[in-house]
Design a protein around this motif. Structure first.
Motif, PDB file in Angstrom:
ATOM      1  N   SER A 192     110.569 -34.023  26.007  1.00 14.21           N
ATOM      2  CA  SER A 192     110.552 -33.436  27.345  1.00 14.21           C
ATOM      3  C   SER A 192     109.128 -33.212  27.831  1.00 14.21           C
ATOM      4  N   GLY A 193     108.179 -32.967  26.913  1.00 10.82           N
ATOM      5  CA  GLY A 193     106.779 -32.824  27.307  1.00 10.82           C
ATOM      6  C   GLY A 193     106.226 -34.130  27.852  1.00 10.82           C
ATOM      7  N   GLY A 194     106.553 -35.230  27.182  1.00 11.09           N
ATOM      8  CA  GLY A 194     106.121 -36.535  27.652  1.00 11.09           C
ATOM      9  C   GLY A 194     106.727 -36.882  29.003  1.00 11.09           C
ATOM     10  N   ARG A 195     107.946 -36.410  29.247  1.00 10.94           N
ATOM     11  CA  ARG A 195     108.628 -36.691  30.515  1.00 10.94           C
ATOM     12  C   ARG A 195     108.314 -35.658  31.597  1.00 10.94           C
ATOM     13  N   ARG A 196     107.488 -34.678  31.285  1.00 10.60           N
ATOM     14  CA  ARG A 196     107.196 -33.569  32.215  1.00 10.60           C
ATOM     15  C   ARG A 196     108.477 -32.831  32.607  1.00 10.60           C
ATOM     16  N   GLU A 197     109.345 -32.607  31.625  1.00 14.39           N
ATOM     17  CA  GLU A 197     110.622 -31.939  31.875  1.00 14.39           C
ATOM     18  C   GLU A 197     110.831 -30.764  30.933  1.00 14.39           C
ATOM     19  N   GLN A 198     109.746 -30.169  30.464  1.00 13.16           N
ATOM     20  CA  GLN A 198     109.870 -29.022  29.573  1.00 13.16           C
ATOM     21  C   GLN A 198     110.502 -27.841  30.296  1.00 13.16           C
ATOM     22  N   THR A 199     111.321 -27.123  29.581  1.00 16.65           N
ATOM     23  CA  THR A 199     111.860 -25.869  30.085  1.00 16.65           C
ATOM     24  C   THR A 199     110.911 -24.750  29.663  1.00 16.65           C
ATOM     25  N   THR A 200     111.345 -23.527  29.835  1.00 17.71           N
ATOM     26  CA  THR A 200     110.468 -22.396  29.517  1.00 17.71           C
ATOM     27  C   THR A 200     110.063 -22.395  28.052  1.00 17.71           C
ATOM     28  N   TYR A 201     111.009 -22.700  27.173  1.00 13.97           N
ATOM     29  CA  TYR A 201     110.712 -22.636  25.741  1.00 13.97           C
ATOM     30  C   TYR A 201     111.101 -23.938  25.035  1.00 13.97           C
ATOM     31  N   SER A 202     110.632 -25.063  25.547  1.00  9.78           N
ATOM     32  CA  SER A 202     110.869 -26.341  24.874  1.00  9.78           C
ATOM     33  C   SER A 202     110.076 -26.399  23.572  1.00  9.78           C
ATOM     34  N   ASP A 203     110.582 -27.207  22.628  1.00 16.90           N
ATOM     35  CA  ASP A 203     109.879 -27.317  21.352  1.00 16.90           C
ATOM     36  C   ASP A 203     108.771 -28.365  21.448  1.00 16.90           C
ATOM     37  N   GLN A 204     108.054 -28.527  20.348  1.00 14.70           N
ATOM     38  CA  GLN A 204     106.935 -29.464  20.298  1.00 14.70           C
ATOM     39  C   GLN A 204     107.408 -30.857  19.898  1.00 14.70           C
ATOM     40  N   ASP A 205     106.896 -31.863  20.585  1.00 15.71           N
ATOM     41  CA  ASP A 205     107.024 -33.265  20.182  1.00 15.71           C
ATOM     42  C   ASP A 205     105.684 -33.903  20.516  1.00 15.71           C
ATOM     43  N   SER A 206     105.011 -34.469  19.521  1.00 19.59           N
ATOM     44  CA  SER A 206     103.659 -34.959  19.787  1.00 19.59           C
ATOM     45  C   SER A 206     103.260 -36.038  18.801  1.00 19.59           C
ATOM     46  N   CYS A 207     102.192 -36.753  19.142  1.00 17.80           N
ATOM     47  CA  CYS A 207     101.582 -37.700  18.220  1.00 17.80           C
ATOM     48  C   CYS A 207     100.092 -37.769  18.520  1.00 17.80           C
ATOM     49  N   LEU A 208      99.336 -38.358  17.603  1.00 18.89           N
ATOM     50  CA  LEU A 208      97.886 -38.429  17.748  1.00 18.89           C
ATOM     51  C   LEU A 208      97.418 -39.813  17.313  1.00 18.89           C
ATOM     52  N   VAL A 209      96.523 -40.403  18.104  1.00 21.71           N
ATOM     53  CA  VAL A 209      95.909 -41.686  17.767  1.00 21.71           C
ATOM     54  C   VAL A 209      94.397 -41.515  17.803  1.00 21.71           C
ATOM     55  N   TYR A 210      93.703 -42.068  16.797  1.00 20.08           N
ATOM     56  CA  TYR A 210      92.243 -41.957  16.775  1.00 20.08           C
ATOM     57  C   TYR A 210      91.616 -43.325  16.498  1.00 20.08           C
ATOM     58  N   ALA A 211      90.337 -43.432  16.793  1.00 19.27           N
ATOM     59  CA  ALA A 211      89.641 -44.718  16.718  1.00 19.27           C
ATOM     60  C   ALA A 211      89.526 -45.201  15.277  1.00 19.27           C
ATOM     61  N   ASP A 212      89.465 -46.521  15.133  1.00 16.26           N
ATOM     62  CA  ASP A 212      89.388 -47.165  13.818  1.00 16.26           C
ATOM     63  C   ASP A 212      87.964 -47.206  13.280  1.00 16.26           C
ATOM     64  N   THR A 213      87.874 -47.451  11.978  1.00 19.39           N
ATOM     65  CA  THR A 213      86.611 -47.790  11.329  1.00 19.39           C
ATOM     66  C   THR A 213      86.912 -48.730  10.181  1.00 19.39           C
ATOM     67  N   ALA A 214      85.980 -49.637   9.904  1.00 20.48           N
ATOM     68  CA  ALA A 214      86.143 -50.557   8.765  1.00 20.48           C
ATOM     69  C   ALA A 214      85.616 -49.953   7.475  1.00 20.48           C
ATOM     70  N   ASP A 215      84.921 -48.820   7.594  1.00 18.09           N
ATOM     71  CA  ASP A 215      84.326 -48.146   6.437  1.00 18.09           C
ATOM     72  C   ASP A 215      85.376 -47.214   5.826  1.00 18.09           C
ATOM     73  N   GLU A 216      85.762 -47.481   4.566  1.00 21.80           N
ATOM     74  CA  GLU A 216      86.832 -46.703   3.945  1.00 21.80           C
ATOM     75  C   GLU A 216      86.448 -45.247   3.729  1.00 21.80           C
ATOM     76  N   ASP A 217      85.166 -44.999   3.423  1.00 25.76           N
ATOM     77  CA  ASP A 217      84.739 -43.606   3.256  1.00 25.76           C
ATOM     78  C   ASP A 217      84.894 -42.827   4.567  1.00 25.76           C
ATOM     79  N   LYS A 218      84.497 -43.480   5.663  1.00 26.39           N
ATOM     80  CA  LYS A 218      84.668 -42.834   6.968  1.00 26.39           C
ATOM     81  C   LYS A 218      86.148 -42.680   7.308  1.00 26.39           C
ATOM     82  N   ALA A 219      86.943 -43.686   6.967  1.00 26.10           N
ATOM     83  CA  ALA A 219      88.377 -43.619   7.242  1.00 26.10           C
ATOM     84  C   ALA A 219      89.007 -42.418   6.540  1.00 26.10           C
TER      85      ALA A 219
END
Length: 359
Positions: free
Chosen positions: A87-114
């Motif tokens: 509902s958050g993604g659809r902009r249809e949250q009610t007063t007390y909707s629960d959490q639904d989320s995801c996260l994407v971050y940039a890549d690296t070829a360096d395994e230590d940095k990864a």
């Protein structure tokens, strides 16, 4: 142009220095909305409430970044995007909707940095989710949240995961794809979010079997109105006589317009927005779009207005209207909205039969 009250509200949220201040703002603003609920149209209340949620969640994420820096973990090591689902993604949250989320971050070829990135974003996500719980955003029961490693990946990881979902049309993978279709950027690098969503829509073009499975999933939940227009209420148990508004009315319409939008390569995530985009694409005529928007607005009104303390209709925690609350007037209104819901659901079913020969 922002009204003075709206501008002040957003400035107060943006300037909140800690979680306690945000909690106070949320309580104050939700109380304000509750006292004025009778004067709102459903669409206006949805817009105002979801603007509030977006601002609160975005500030919570920013404060979580600051807290990690004070703990010695520094700033985010690479750009990332925080996205809302459900509902958050659809902009249809009610007063007390629960959490639904995801996260994407940039890549690296360096395994230590990864490895460093994995640790940082795991800590950040855990902080964000816990702070939002403190803000009275309950956790998703299905754990579709950024603190779950399955929903927190580098860009290449998301590409691989989406490809995997498309490659194996199992019911669970189709469900995840439908969940991801509602993903909306709320904080961080919007370009990363756009890349993930573009990959999702690009894969759709190459997997007609998935389209069929999505249709089957979409019509699985039936609109609770019978062939003679009668409401299909619960027959047994303590909920006997009640009507499941959430899963028997609201969700079937959300699902139908989501699927029609996906098939038309429409990337809008709100149901109202999807109806309008379908109208502009000539996939709905003006009368159909107006009918469906009116029906969906009423169902949103039922979902949202019944949460307020000054309204006579009440939903149970399961999203059902108890039998004693189903007045003659409400039944008439519900029948009209549900007939529209059944109509759009039948259209999806007909398209499935025409394209794939299913039942």
């Amino acid at each position: 142009m922002l009204s003075p009250d709206r501008e002040k509200r957003l400035l107060d949220i943006a300037g909140a220095g800690d979680l306690t201040a945000l909690i106070e703002i949320r309580q104050k603003e939700q109380n304000r909305l509750a006292t004025k609920v009778a004067a709102f149209k459903a669409s206006d209340l949805v817009e105002s409430l979801n603007e509030l949620h977006d601002a609160l969640i975005a500030r919570t994420i920013a404060l979580a970044e600051n807290d990690l820096a004070r703990m010695g973990l520094g700033a985010p090591p690479v750009p990332y995007a925080y996205m809302l689902l459900g509902s958050g993604g659809r902009r249809e949250q009610t007063t007390y909707s629960d959490q639904d989320s995801c996260l994407v971050y940039a890549d690296t070829a360096d395994e230590d940095k990864a490895a460093l990135y994995r640790v940082y974003f795991a800590r950040l996500s855990e902080k964000i989710v816990n702070d939002l719980i403190a803000m009275e955003y309950p956790p998703c029961e299905g754990e579709v949240m950024s603190n779950n490693a399955e929903w927190r990946l580098p860009l290449s990881g998301w590409m691989e995961k989406i490809d995997g979902w498309f490659a194996e049309p199992a019911w669970e993978n189709v469900r995840y794809l439908l969940i991801f279709a509602d993903a909306r950027h709320i904080y961080g690098d919007s370009a990363l979010a756009d890349q993930v969503k573009s990959h999702f829509f690009g894969d759709m073009l190459n997997h007609p079997v998935i389209a069929k499975r999505m249709m089957e999933n979409t019509i699985r939940r039936k609109v609770l109105v019978g062939v003679f227009g009668q409401l299909l209420t619960e027959q047994y148990g303590e909920d006997a006589g009640s009507l499941d508004v959430k899963y028997g009315a609201y969700i079937p319409m959300v699902n139908a317009f989501r699927l029609l939008a996906i098939q038309a390569n429409i990337r809008e995530t709100s149901t109202f927005g999807r109806i309008e985009c379908l109208r502009r694409a000539k996939l709905l005529d003006d009368d159909e779009a107006a009918e469906y928007a009116e029906a969906f607005s009423f169902l949103l009104e039922i979902r949202m207005f019944t949460e307020t303390p000054n309204e006579s209709v009440r939903l149970t925690a399961s999203g059902k209207i108890p039998a004693e609350r189903l007045t003659k007037v409400l039944r008439t209104q519900l029948k009209k909205a549900l007939k529209s819901g059944r109509k759009i659901q039948r259209r999806v079913q007909r398209e499935m039969q025409d394209r794939f020969g299913g039942r």
